[in-house]
Design a protein around this motif. Structure first.
Motif, PDB file in Angstrom:
ATOM      1  N   LEU A   4      28.470  48.941  53.973  1.00  0.00           N
ATOM      2  CA  LEU A   4      27.291  48.128  54.265  1.00  0.00           C
ATOM      3  C   LEU A   4      27.753  46.945  55.101  1.00  0.00           C
ATOM      4  O   LEU A   4      28.718  46.268  54.740  1.00  0.00           O
ATOM      5  CB  LEU A   4      26.628  47.657  52.970  1.00  0.00           C
ATOM      6  CG  LEU A   4      25.321  46.882  53.112  1.00  0.00           C
ATOM      7  CD1 LEU A   4      24.388  47.193  51.941  1.00  0.00           C
ATOM      8  CD2 LEU A   4      25.574  45.375  53.178  1.00  0.00           C
ATOM      9  N   VAL A   5      27.076  46.704  56.212  1.00  0.00           N
ATOM     10  CA  VAL A   5      27.442  45.592  57.087  1.00  0.00           C
ATOM     11  C   VAL A   5      26.272  44.633  57.222  1.00  0.00           C
ATOM     12  O   VAL A   5      25.136  45.033  57.439  1.00  0.00           O
ATOM     13  CB  VAL A   5      27.905  46.093  58.479  1.00  0.00           C
ATOM     14  CG1 VAL A   5      26.856  46.962  59.138  1.00  0.00           C
ATOM     15  CG2 VAL A   5      28.270  44.913  59.379  1.00  0.00           C
ATOM     16  N   VAL A  33      23.296  49.152  57.855  1.00  0.00           N
ATOM     17  CA  VAL A  33      23.242  47.851  58.539  1.00  0.00           C
ATOM     18  C   VAL A  33      22.087  47.049  57.944  1.00  0.00           C
ATOM     19  O   VAL A  33      20.956  47.540  57.887  1.00  0.00           O
ATOM     20  CB  VAL A  33      23.032  48.024  60.052  1.00  0.00           C
ATOM     21  CG1 VAL A  33      22.922  46.653  60.734  1.00  0.00           C
ATOM     22  CG2 VAL A  33      24.171  48.837  60.659  1.00  0.00           C
ATOM     23  N   VAL A  34      22.386  45.837  57.510  1.00  0.00           N
ATOM     24  CA  VAL A  34      21.360  44.980  56.915  1.00  0.00           C
ATOM     25  C   VAL A  34      21.164  43.741  57.781  1.00  0.00           C
ATOM     26  O   VAL A  34      22.143  43.044  58.108  1.00  0.00           O
ATOM     27  CB  VAL A  34      21.731  44.551  55.486  1.00  0.00           C
ATOM     28  CG1 VAL A  34      20.615  43.687  54.893  1.00  0.00           C
ATOM     29  CG2 VAL A  34      21.982  45.756  54.610  1.00  0.00           C
ATOM     30  N   GLN A  95      20.734  42.091  47.054  1.00  0.00           N
ATOM     31  CA  GLN A  95      19.773  43.042  46.511  1.00  0.00           C
ATOM     32  C   GLN A  95      20.003  44.435  47.096  1.00  0.00           C
ATOM     33  O   GLN A  95      19.981  45.445  46.386  1.00  0.00           O
ATOM     34  CB  GLN A  95      18.350  42.573  46.804  1.00  0.00           C
ATOM     35  CG  GLN A  95      17.266  43.499  46.276  1.00  0.00           C
ATOM     36  CD  GLN A  95      17.300  43.651  44.760  1.00  0.00           C
ATOM     37  OE1 GLN A  95      17.535  42.679  44.044  1.00  0.00           O
ATOM     38  NE2 GLN A  95      17.074  44.867  44.282  1.00  0.00           N
ATOM     39  N   VAL A  96      20.255  44.505  48.414  1.00  0.00           N
ATOM     40  CA  VAL A  96      20.515  45.793  49.047  1.00  0.00           C
ATOM     41  C   VAL A  96      21.820  46.396  48.517  1.00  0.00           C
ATOM     42  O   VAL A  96      21.923  47.612  48.325  1.00  0.00           O
ATOM     43  CB  VAL A  96      20.566  45.654  50.584  1.00  0.00           C
ATOM     44  CG1 VAL A  96      20.948  46.981  51.241  1.00  0.00           C
ATOM     45  CG2 VAL A  96      19.221  45.180  51.121  1.00  0.00           C
ATOM     46  N   ILE A  97      22.808  45.557  48.265  1.00  0.00           N
ATOM     47  CA  ILE A  97      24.064  46.048  47.690  1.00  0.00           C
ATOM     48  C   ILE A  97      23.806  46.703  46.341  1.00  0.00           C
ATOM     49  O   ILE A  97      24.351  47.771  46.027  1.00  0.00           O
ATOM     50  CB  ILE A  97      25.078  44.898  47.560  1.00  0.00           C
ATOM     51  CG1 ILE A  97      25.551  44.450  48.946  1.00  0.00           C
ATOM     52  CG2 ILE A  97      26.279  45.311  46.708  1.00  0.00           C
ATOM     53  CD1 ILE A  97      26.396  43.193  48.933  1.00  0.00           C
ATOM     54  N   GLN A  98      22.971  46.069  45.526  1.00  0.00           N
ATOM     55  CA  GLN A  98      22.637  46.647  44.229  1.00  0.00           C
ATOM     56  C   GLN A  98      21.908  47.987  44.389  1.00  0.00           C
ATOM     57  O   GLN A  98      22.113  48.919  43.611  1.00  0.00           O
ATOM     58  CB  GLN A  98      21.764  45.673  43.431  1.00  0.00           C
ATOM     59  CG  GLN A  98      22.494  44.424  42.965  1.00  0.00           C
ATOM     60  CD  GLN A  98      23.611  44.745  41.969  1.00  0.00           C
ATOM     61  OE1 GLN A  98      23.498  45.672  41.174  1.00  0.00           O
ATOM     62  NE2 GLN A  98      24.684  43.969  42.017  1.00  0.00           N
TER      63      GLN A  98
END
Length: 293
Positions: A4-5, A33-34, A95-98
């Motif tokens: 995740l970047v 990609v975030v 949150q996206v990591i979770q």
């Protein structure tokens, strides 16, 4: 593998993409990609139409950036997913990591310990404290190319062994320098000063011999893992306070990447105790890979 970047519109993000494309990775690696649209401070004086135009320009700029990023990363990675969120960058990225549970998070570290705000540096500081997975921090300037010069720091712990295992698993790595730090005497020095000078010097020398022996043992533990992977290994015992000594060695050797293990503490514990890995991330002149459990 899933990476995740976290990106923003800064020049640092351009360097992150260049580094990711050059960094050795398995062909099946998937990238998310975030990009978080942080609230704009829009003056009321420009009116409703002016505010709408400004927001439209922001959206168009971000859309163009992410389209370009997707095309570049698709040349090197198996699959690329793009996520755009609104809100506070650090909170939304965590949150996206979770949700996605990546193996590795990549972020910039420009301005890592400056005052908080909507900057990629502020995000990196939060990720260091709260991300539950390994983290690669990329500075504002990098030299991405073939034949990475990797420096692996070890203290003989399970965390360091885990970091060595990650390095051994990177495709195409040919050379790694392992360093282990002999710390100077701290509280022991004050105690030894109570003895006669000759006895004090003898005991101090014994302390340092023991620490050098422990450093050599720590290096040997990582050497086996790397040589089993057919990687050329160089090793060096260095002296000083750990984070400063490691960064100094990386700068002297012009390392392309520093790799350190971390206990994986998050939240309040990470902030309260601090760590060598966090200090290295703050000081390092090159990208840092922090390997968490």
């Amino acid at each position: 593998m899933r990476w995740l970047v976290a990106l923003d519109e800064s020049e640092c993000s351009e360097r992150i993409i260049g580094w990711m494309r050059a960094f050795p990775h398995a062909k099946q690696t998937v990238v998310t990609v975030v990009h978080v649209l942080a609230p704009l401070e829009v003056p009321e004086s420009i009116g409703v139409s002016g505010q709408q135009l400004l927001l439209q320009q922001q959206s168009a700029m971000v859309e163009a950036l992410l389209d370009r990023v997707r095309r570049l990363l698709e040349e090197s990675f198996a699959d690329v997913e793009v996520i755009v969120r609104d809100g506070v960058p650090s909170s939304e990225i965590l949150q996206v990591i979770q949700e996605r549970r990546p193996d590795l998070v990549v972020s910039g570290m420009q301005g890592l310990y400056r005052s908080p705000g909507f900057t990629i540096g502020g995000v990196a500081q939060r990720l260091l404290s709260y991300a539950p997975c390994s983290l690669m921090l990329v500075p504002g300037r990098v030299q991405a190319g073939g034949g990475l010069r990797i420096m692996l720091a070890t203290d003989g712990s399970e965390d360091a062994q885990r970091a060595a295992g990650v390095v051994a698993g990177l495709p195409g790595i040919r050379e790694v320098t392992i360093v282990s730090v002999v710390r100077p005497l701290g509280a022991e020095k004050a105690v030894l000063e109570r003895f006669q000078p000759e006895e004090s010097r003898r005991m101090e020398a014994a302390f340092l011999r023991q620490r050098r022996a422990e450093a050599r043992k720590a290096i040997a533990g990582c050497e086996g893992l790397l040589r089993d992977a057919s990687i050329t290994v160089r090793a060096r015992v260095i002296a000083g306070h750990p984070a400063e000594a490691i960064v100094r060695a990386a700068r002297r050797d012009a390392a392309d990447l520093l790799v350190v293990g971390s206990r994986g503490l998050t939240g309040v514990k990470a902030a309260a105790l601090g760590s060598v890995s966090q200090a290295v991330a703050q000081l390092a002149p090159c990208p840092v890979l922090i390997v968490k459990p």
